[in-house]
Design a protein around this motif. Structure first.
Motif, PDB file in Angstrom:
ATOM      1  N   HIS A  49       4.624  10.308   1.034  1.00  0.00           N
ATOM      2  CA  HIS A  49       4.963   9.490  -0.128  1.00  0.00           C
ATOM      3  C   HIS A  49       4.206   8.157  -0.118  1.00  0.00           C
ATOM      4  O   HIS A  49       4.748   7.111  -0.454  1.00  0.00           O
ATOM      5  CB  HIS A  49       6.464   9.233  -0.205  1.00  0.00           C
ATOM      6  N   ALA A  50       2.956   8.208   0.297  1.00  0.00           N
ATOM      7  CA  ALA A  50       2.068   7.048   0.264  1.00  0.00           C
ATOM      8  C   ALA A  50       0.644   7.576   0.111  1.00  0.00           C
ATOM      9  O   ALA A  50       0.335   8.678   0.577  1.00  0.00           O
ATOM     10  CB  ALA A  50       2.198   6.210   1.532  1.00  0.00           C
ATOM     11  N   PRO A  51      -0.236   6.841  -0.549  1.00  0.00           N
ATOM     12  CA  PRO A  51      -1.585   7.362  -0.803  1.00  0.00           C
ATOM     13  C   PRO A  51      -2.448   7.368   0.440  1.00  0.00           C
ATOM     14  O   PRO A  51      -2.267   6.573   1.367  1.00  0.00           O
ATOM     15  CB  PRO A  51      -2.138   6.388  -1.853  1.00  0.00           C
ATOM     16  N   ASP A  52      -3.401   8.289   0.451  1.00  0.00           N
ATOM     17  CA  ASP A  52      -4.395   8.329   1.519  1.00  0.00           C
ATOM     18  C   ASP A  52      -5.410   7.200   1.342  1.00  0.00           C
ATOM     19  O   ASP A  52      -5.444   6.529   0.302  1.00  0.00           O
ATOM     20  CB  ASP A  52      -5.140   9.671   1.489  1.00  0.00           C
ATOM     21  N   ASN A  70      -1.948   0.137  -6.626  1.00  0.00           N
ATOM     22  CA  ASN A  70      -0.988  -0.855  -6.151  1.00  0.00           C
ATOM     23  C   ASN A  70      -1.134  -1.123  -4.665  1.00  0.00           C
ATOM     24  O   ASN A  70      -1.086  -2.270  -4.211  1.00  0.00           O
ATOM     25  CB  ASN A  70       0.441  -0.396  -6.460  1.00  0.00           C
ATOM     26  N   VAL A  71      -1.295  -0.059  -3.875  1.00  0.00           N
ATOM     27  CA  VAL A  71      -1.440  -0.247  -2.426  1.00  0.00           C
ATOM     28  C   VAL A  71      -2.714  -1.028  -2.126  1.00  0.00           C
ATOM     29  O   VAL A  71      -2.726  -1.927  -1.274  1.00  0.00           O
ATOM     30  CB  VAL A  71      -1.436   1.112  -1.705  1.00  0.00           C
ATOM     31  N   LEU A  73       5.979  -0.779   2.901  1.00  0.00           N
ATOM     32  CA  LEU A  73       6.042  -0.161   1.577  1.00  0.00           C
ATOM     33  C   LEU A  73       6.944   1.065   1.628  1.00  0.00           C
ATOM     34  O   LEU A  73       6.696   1.995   2.396  1.00  0.00           O
ATOM     35  CB  LEU A  73       4.640   0.238   1.113  1.00  0.00           C
ATOM     36  N   ASP A  74       7.987   1.050   0.816  1.00  0.00           N
ATOM     37  CA  ASP A  74       8.962   2.136   0.773  1.00  0.00           C
ATOM     38  C   ASP A  74       8.608   3.088  -0.370  1.00  0.00           C
ATOM     39  O   ASP A  74       9.049   2.926  -1.495  1.00  0.00           O
ATOM     40  CB  ASP A  74      10.369   1.554   0.586  1.00  0.00           C
ATOM     41  N   GLN A  75       7.742   4.062  -0.071  1.00  0.00           N
ATOM     42  CA  GLN A  75       7.306   5.077  -1.032  1.00  0.00           C
ATOM     43  C   GLN A  75       6.579   4.490  -2.238  1.00  0.00           C
ATOM     44  O   GLN A  75       6.793   4.903  -3.378  1.00  0.00           O
ATOM     45  CB  GLN A  75       8.495   5.941  -1.470  1.00  0.00           C
ATOM     46  N   VAL A  76       5.715   3.534  -1.997  1.00  0.00           N
ATOM     47  CA  VAL A  76       4.809   3.036  -3.037  1.00  0.00           C
ATOM     48  C   VAL A  76       3.621   4.002  -3.073  1.00  0.00           C
ATOM     49  O   VAL A  76       2.851   4.077  -2.114  1.00  0.00           O
ATOM     50  CB  VAL A  76       4.342   1.602  -2.734  1.00  0.00           C
ATOM     51  N   THR A  77       3.475   4.749  -4.144  1.00  0.00           N
ATOM     52  CA  THR A  77       2.549   5.880  -4.165  1.00  0.00           C
ATOM     53  C   THR A  77       1.249   5.644  -4.926  1.00  0.00           C
ATOM     54  O   THR A  77       0.298   6.407  -4.764  1.00  0.00           O
ATOM     55  CB  THR A  77       3.245   7.106  -4.797  1.00  0.00           C
TER      56      THR A  77
END
Length: 271
Positions: free
Chosen positions: A161-164, A139-140, A131-135
């Motif tokens: 730039h990604a969720p915890d 979605n993740v 995942l390229d900066q899917v925040t």
């Protein structure tokens, strides 16, 4: 012959050898965005599927389990504290659909990129998702669910730039967070090169690509790269892909939500 040459080749593409790359990533997760983490540490997971999967995962350490009286009756084999729904609400983000159950847990043990790369190298066919900066955590979480459904090895995301790993992400994953490794890396490009060194072909999903994913006829070990909502793949990420592919669409819509695109692409690779 180099290790990279041993990969099954997609058609009509000539790729030079690349040096081995990659090492176990370090982790820097202080992104200043932890609205769902209690001050005492840990993470609150909520919802029946997310919490049940966590309780069934021997790698997940449980701190507290809270249930409403109704949920305690429906889950008699789960030992936890029976509380009012208002008490559950107090621990969770506003509007969280907890279904009467929540668990305070410690983070899952971290898995290194090299572990996933070596695992894939031992298999004739393997898929990983990057995942390229899917925040967006929704979605993740949905991508984790699709990755688990279609047999991917792991989902790989940058530290920044990604969720915890929050309750929102776990709820969206519907239990897949406990089954599908979410691997953090400090540099996505270095991760791509490390996967190439272990025999993976890197395919970036881009709407303007000439070839469709089906038309590329990818086989063997594949690393599928998905870009951020709206912006797509970054320039440097594109440059380190072996090829760019697209999903065929009618033109009635410009693009798909990234999690929907992931589900379609993973199905195509699985099929």
């Amino acid at each position: 012959m180099t290790q990279r040459d041993s990969r099954p080749r997609p058609p009509a593409r000539n790729h030079p050898d690349r040096p081995k790359a990659g090492a176990k990533p370090t982790h820097d997760r202080d992104r200043g965005r932890r609205p769902e983490r209690p001050s005492g540490g840990g993470t609150w997971l909520y919802g029946v599927h997310a919490v049940s999967a966590a309780l069934d995962n021997p790698a997940r350490k449980l701190r507290r389990l809270l249930m409403s009286a109704e949920m305690a009756k429906s889950l008699p084999n789960r030992q936890g504290e029976v509380v009012e729904r208002a008490e559950l609400d107090r621990h969770l983000p506003p509007g969280a659909v907890h279904q009467g159950i929540a668990a305070l847990v410690d983070p899952l043990p971290e898995i290194g990129l090299e572990d996933i790369a070596r695992q894939g190298q031992m298999q004739e066919r393997a898929v990983v998702v990057l995942l390229d900066q899917v925040t967006d955590p929704h979605n993740v979480g949905a991508i984790l669910r699709s990755a688990a459904a279609f047999g991917a090895l792991a989902v790989i995301a940058p530290d920044r730039h990604a969720p915890d790993e929050t309750g929102t992400l776990a709820k969206s994953a519907s239990g897949a967070l406990e089954r599908m490794p979410l691997v953090r890396v400090t540099n996505l490009v270095r991760a791509l090169e490390a996967l190439k060194a272990h025999g993976f072909w890197v395919a970036g999903l881009a709407g303007e690509a000439k070839d469709t994913l089906a038309g590329a006829k990818l086989s063997g070990r594949v690393a599928l790269v998905l870009g951020a909502e709206g912006d797509g793949l970054r320039r440097l990420t594109r440059e380190h892909c072996d090829l760019l592919v697209r999903l065929p669409m009618t033109g009635e819509m410009e693009s798909l939500n990234v999690s929907n695109a992931a589900a379609v692409a993973l199905y195509e690779l699985f099929r």
